[in-house]
Scaffold this motif. Structure first.
Motif, PDB file in Angstrom:
ATOM      1  N   THR A   1       0.831  -1.193   0.000  1.00 33.12           N
ATOM      2  CA  THR A   1       0.000   0.000   0.000  1.00 33.12           C
ATOM      3  C   THR A   1       0.872   1.252   0.000  1.00 33.12           C
ATOM      4  O   THR A   1       2.090   1.187   0.210  1.00 33.12           O
ATOM      5  N   VAL A   2       0.247   2.396  -0.232  1.00 33.30           N
ATOM      6  CA  VAL A   2       0.970   3.660  -0.146  1.00 33.30           C
ATOM      7  C   VAL A   2       1.540   3.846   1.252  1.00 33.30           C
ATOM      8  O   VAL A   2       2.663   4.340   1.424  1.00 33.30           O
ATOM      9  N   GLU A   3       0.783   3.413   2.243  1.00 31.91           N
ATOM     10  CA  GLU A   3       1.270   3.510   3.634  1.00 31.91           C
ATOM     11  C   GLU A   3       2.524   2.668   3.831  1.00 31.91           C
ATOM     12  O   GLU A   3       3.453   3.076   4.545  1.00 31.91           O
ATOM     13  N   ASP A   4       2.577   1.501   3.206  1.00 29.94           N
ATOM     14  CA  ASP A   4       3.774   0.660   3.274  1.00 29.94           C
ATOM     15  C   ASP A   4       4.966   1.371   2.636  1.00 29.94           C
ATOM     16  O   ASP A   4       6.081   1.331   3.155  1.00 29.94           O
ATOM     17  N   VAL A   5       4.728   2.000   1.504  1.00 28.81           N
ATOM     18  CA  VAL A   5       5.788   2.708   0.787  1.00 28.81           C
ATOM     19  C   VAL A   5       6.317   3.873   1.622  1.00 28.81           C
ATOM     20  O   VAL A   5       7.527   4.050   1.764  1.00 28.81           O
ATOM     21  N   VAL A   6       5.414   4.649   2.183  1.00 25.89           N
ATOM     22  CA  VAL A   6       5.821   5.793   3.001  1.00 25.89           C
ATOM     23  C   VAL A   6       6.606   5.322   4.225  1.00 25.89           C
ATOM     24  O   VAL A   6       7.606   5.946   4.610  1.00 25.89           O
ATOM     25  N   ALA A   7       6.193   4.223   4.820  1.00 31.01           N
ATOM     26  CA  ALA A   7       6.900   3.687   5.993  1.00 31.01           C
ATOM     27  C   ALA A   7       8.323   3.268   5.632  1.00 31.01           C
ATOM     28  O   ALA A   7       9.264   3.496   6.403  1.00 31.01           O
ATOM     29  N   GLU A   8       8.479   2.665   4.452  1.00 28.28           N
ATOM     30  CA  GLU A   8       9.818   2.244   4.034  1.00 28.28           C
ATOM     31  C   GLU A   8      10.689   3.451   3.701  1.00 28.28           C
ATOM     32  O   GLU A   8      11.889   3.473   4.011  1.00 28.28           O
ATOM     33  N   ILE A   9      10.110   4.467   3.096  1.00 30.65           N
ATOM     34  CA  ILE A   9      10.865   5.698   2.827  1.00 30.65           C
ATOM     35  C   ILE A   9      11.304   6.346   4.141  1.00 30.65           C
ATOM     36  O   ILE A   9      12.434   6.828   4.274  1.00 30.65           O
ATOM     37  N   THR A  10      10.413   6.332   5.119  1.00 37.82           N
ATOM     38  CA  THR A  10      10.752   6.876   6.443  1.00 37.82           C
ATOM     39  C   THR A  10      11.903   6.103   7.066  1.00 37.82           C
ATOM     40  O   THR A  10      12.791   6.688   7.703  1.00 37.82           O
ATOM     41  N   ARG A  11      11.908   4.778   6.886  1.00 43.21           N
ATOM     42  CA  ARG A  11      13.002   3.960   7.410  1.00 43.21           C
ATOM     43  C   ARG A  11      14.332   4.378   6.785  1.00 43.21           C
ATOM     44  O   ARG A  11      15.361   4.456   7.480  1.00 43.21           O
ATOM     45  N   ILE A  12      14.316   4.657   5.490  1.00 47.58           N
ATOM     46  CA  ILE A  12      15.534   5.107   4.817  1.00 47.58           C
ATOM     47  C   ILE A  12      15.957   6.478   5.353  1.00 47.58           C
ATOM     48  O   ILE A  12      17.133   6.710   5.653  1.00 47.58           O
ATOM     49  N   ARG A  13      14.992   7.376   5.495  1.00 52.10           N
ATOM     50  CA  ARG A  13      15.289   8.721   5.984  1.00 52.10           C
ATOM     51  C   ARG A  13      15.855   8.702   7.399  1.00 52.10           C
ATOM     52  O   ARG A  13      16.683   9.548   7.755  1.00 52.10           O
ATOM     53  N   ASP A  14      15.433   7.722   8.194  1.00 52.69           N
ATOM     54  CA  ASP A  14      15.862   7.638   9.587  1.00 52.69           C
ATOM     55  C   ASP A  14      17.232   6.982   9.753  1.00 52.69           C
ATOM     56  O   ASP A  14      17.713   6.833  10.879  1.00 52.69           O
ATOM     57  N   ASN A  15      17.844   6.580   8.650  1.00 50.58           N
ATOM     58  CA  ASN A  15      19.167   5.956   8.753  1.00 50.58           C
ATOM     59  C   ASN A  15      20.146   6.935   9.395  1.00 50.58           C
ATOM     60  O   ASN A  15      20.166   8.124   9.047  1.00 50.58           O
ATOM     61  N   PRO A  16      20.938   6.471  10.347  1.00 50.41           N
ATOM     62  CA  PRO A  16      21.890   7.367  11.034  1.00 50.41           C
ATOM     63  C   PRO A  16      22.839   8.096  10.081  1.00 50.41           C
ATOM     64  O   PRO A  16      23.346   9.170  10.417  1.00 50.41           O
ATOM     65  N   ALA A  17      23.070   7.533   8.887  1.00 50.52           N
ATOM     66  CA  ALA A  17      23.979   8.176   7.927  1.00 50.52           C
ATOM     67  C   ALA A  17      23.466   9.538   7.491  1.00 50.52           C
ATOM     68  O   ALA A  17      24.253  10.372   7.023  1.00 50.52           O
ATOM     69  N   PHE A  18      22.152   9.780   7.639  1.00 54.04           N
ATOM     70  CA  PHE A  18      21.565  11.033   7.181  1.00 54.04           C
ATOM     71  C   PHE A  18      21.161  11.949   8.339  1.00 54.04           C
ATOM     72  O   PHE A  18      20.424  12.912   8.140  1.00 54.04           O
ATOM     73  N   GLN A  19      21.654  11.654   9.504  1.00 56.51           N
ATOM     74  CA  GLN A  19      21.331  12.478  10.669  1.00 56.51           C
ATOM     75  C   GLN A  19      21.847  13.905  10.461  1.00 56.51           C
ATOM     76  O   GLN A  19      22.999  14.123  10.108  1.00 56.51           O
ATOM     77  N   GLY A  20      20.968  14.863  10.635  1.00 57.08           N
ATOM     78  CA  GLY A  20      21.332  16.253  10.467  1.00 57.08           C
ATOM     79  C   GLY A  20      21.217  16.753   9.039  1.00 57.08           C
ATOM     80  O   GLY A  20      21.405  17.943   8.789  1.00 57.08           O
TER      81      GLY A  20
END
Length: 206
Positions: A28-47
């Motif tokens: 679902t779109v909700e599944d897609v958004v959740a996975e994108i959020t997981r990528i965004r939350d990666n410590p490599a992108f902190q800040g």
């Protein structure tokens, strides 16, 4: 400029890997958004500041096709698959910070299924309706990804590009971005990728 980054998602690849992860079809779109959020939350992108997520996929196929065995004419724009895929993309592009980059699907009628072609009994039997599948070709998606990598790099809109793919065809685009001073991070979602693809990135996240 603060450390701004963009996420570029190869939609066909992304959905296949997400389906395998969720162990069910049609995320679902909700599944897609959740996975994108997981990528965004990666410590490599902190800040880092996200410019936006670009999602690349082809609009569902339209047109009429005639089955070579039954002669049945199907209007693809009236099928359940068309309705579902269209609704999915329409809902996805309304999500915050997501931009849909849409290619198209060329419809070339029907072709023999690969399983039919490998069927040892084929020479001794007649073809049936189930031996055929739609012959569809996605157009413009990879091109749009490559162009956006170049555009984001040349205009210095971001300092890092995260590309969600497993396709080695993007190596030239990765090389271009890195020559322009942009970091390229590969998110392969557990997919086995060629060493050459990894060699032209500045980091990998799973």
């Amino acid at each position: 400029m603060d450390h701004r980054y963009a996420i570029l998602i190869d939609g066909g690849f992304f959905i296949r890997k997400l389906s395998a992860k969720l162990k069910r079809g049609n995320p679902t779109v909700e599944d897609v958004v959740a996975e994108i959020t997981r990528i965004r939350d990666n410590p490599a992108f902190q800040g880092y500041e996200l410019l936006r997520t670009y999602y690349y996929d082809a609009l569902p196929a339209t047109g009429k096709v005639t089955h070579p065995i039954t002669g049945k004419v199907t209007n693809l724009a009236e099928t359940a698959v068309f309705m579902r895929n269209k609704a999915f993309l329409q809902k996805l592009e309304l999500q915050p910070d997501i931009s849909l980059r849409a290619g198209e699907v060329a419809t070339r009628g029907y072709k023999l299924d690969y399983r039919t072609l490998s069927d040892e009994t084929l020479p001794a039997r007649s073809l049936t309706e189930g031996d055929f599948v739609l012959d569809l070709e996605q157009k413009g998606v990879d091109l749009r990804i490559g162009l956006d990598i170049a555009r984001l790099s040349l205009r210095e809109m971001v300092r890092t590009i995260v590309v969600v793919t497993g396709d080695s065809d993007f190596i030239p685009a990765f090389k271009f971005a890195r020559r322009e001073g942009v970091r390229v991070i590969l998110a392969h979602m557990g997919h086995g990728v060629k060493t050459e693809l990894k060699a032209h990135t500045d980091g990998i996240i799973d």
